[in-house]
Scaffold this motif. Structure first.
Motif, short mmCIF file in Angstrom:
data_model
loop_
_atom_site.label_atom_id
_atom_site.label_comp_id
_atom_site.label_asym_id
_atom_site.label_seq_id
_atom_site.Cartn_x
_atom_site.Cartn_y
_atom_site.Cartn_z
N THR A 167 -64.35 -16.95 99.11
CA THR A 167 -64.83 -16.03 98.08
C THR A 167 -65.45 -14.76 98.68
OG1 THR A 167 -66.95 -17.18 97.99
CG2 THR A 167 -65.25 -17.87 96.41
N VAL A 168 -65.71 -14.76 99.99
CA VAL A 168 -66.30 -13.61 100.66
C VAL A 168 -65.18 -12.64 101.03
CG1 VAL A 168 -67.55 -12.82 102.70
CG2 VAL A 168 -68.24 -14.93 101.56
N ALA A 169 -65.27 -11.41 100.55
CA ALA A 169 -64.30 -10.36 100.87
C ALA A 169 -65.07 -9.06 101.06
CB ALA A 169 -63.27 -10.22 99.76
N MET A 170 -64.91 -8.47 102.25
CA MET A 170 -65.61 -7.23 102.58
C MET A 170 -64.59 -6.15 102.94
SD MET A 170 -68.84 -7.92 102.46
CE MET A 170 -70.08 -9.15 102.66
N LYS A 171 -64.99 -4.91 102.73
CA LYS A 171 -64.11 -3.78 103.06
C LYS A 171 -64.18 -3.41 104.54
CE LYS A 171 -64.34 -1.79 98.46
NZ LYS A 171 -64.76 -0.66 97.64
N LYS A 172 -65.20 -3.88 105.25
CA LYS A 172 -65.37 -3.57 106.66
C LYS A 172 -65.52 -4.85 107.46
CE LYS A 172 -67.70 0.81 105.79
NZ LYS A 172 -68.91 1.60 105.98
N PRO A 173 -65.11 -4.84 108.74
CA PRO A 173 -65.33 -6.04 109.56
C PRO A 173 -66.82 -6.26 109.79
CG PRO A 173 -64.47 -4.25 110.90
CD PRO A 173 -64.46 -3.78 109.48
N LEU A 226 -59.07 -5.64 103.48
CA LEU A 226 -60.11 -6.61 103.18
C LEU A 226 -60.28 -7.59 104.33
CD1 LEU A 226 -59.47 -7.44 99.43
CD2 LEU A 226 -61.23 -5.99 100.39
N TYR A 227 -61.52 -7.94 104.59
CA TYR A 227 -61.87 -8.91 105.62
C TYR A 227 -62.52 -10.11 104.93
CZ TYR A 227 -60.95 -5.07 108.77
OH TYR A 227 -60.34 -4.06 109.44
N THR A 228 -62.13 -11.32 105.34
CA THR A 228 -62.63 -12.53 104.69
C THR A 228 -63.18 -13.51 105.72
OG1 THR A 228 -60.45 -13.57 104.77
CG2 THR A 228 -60.98 -12.35 102.78
N CYS A 229 -63.95 -14.46 105.22
CA CYS A 229 -64.49 -15.54 106.05
C CYS A 229 -63.52 -16.71 105.98
CB CYS A 229 -65.87 -15.95 105.54
SG CYS A 229 -66.58 -17.35 106.45
#
Length: 135
Positions: A40-46, A32-35
């Motif tokens: 609250t932002v969590a993405m599976k890709k950069p 997981l990649y976060t800001c």
């Protein structure tokens, strides 16, 4: 801190026991990649944060997992790390187990050659490899 160490020890022992029993971890793991500004932002890709546009970074959990998997290091060059035994690219010395891995081996009481001279053979007592003489 002690609770986290205990949890990591227990999980590593269970993984070791599963591998020894011939079972493999087949679960699909997602990084997981976060800001840094929007937790609250969590993405599976950069990529970039959809809220502010900042570059996403690996989550704290992912960073911690990456540190945990660095099992071997050069005694002379701390920046040389590997997940597998071998030789240092800078000086040619053999890579040694990290302190965490040494502690796990004490708990599990299973010893093996870091160069895998004997394959995956393990011993119940510390000593020297009969083939290469390493600890």
């Amino acid at each position: 801190m002690m609770l986290m160490i205990a949890a990591l020890t227990i999980s590593s022992i269970s993984v070791f026991a599963q591998e020894k029993a011939g079972k493999k971890d087949t679960a699909k793991h997602v990084k997981l990649y976060t800001c840094t500004m929007h937790d609250t932002v969590a993405m599976k890709k950069p990529g970039n944060c959809p809220v502010c546009g900042m570059k996403l970074q690996r989550s704290k959990k992912e960073q911690m997992k990456a540190e945990v998997t660095k099992n071997y290091s050069c005694p002379m060059h701390a920046d040389v790390v590997s997940n597998e035994p071998g030789k240092c690219a800078k000086c040619g010395m053999g890579l040694t187990l990290s302190e965490k891995e040494k502690m796990k081996m004490e708990v599990v009481k299973a010893y093996s050659c870091p160069m895998k001279c004997e394959g995956d053979k393990t011993y119940d007592k510390a000593g020297k490899c009969p083939k290469c003489g390493m600890d």
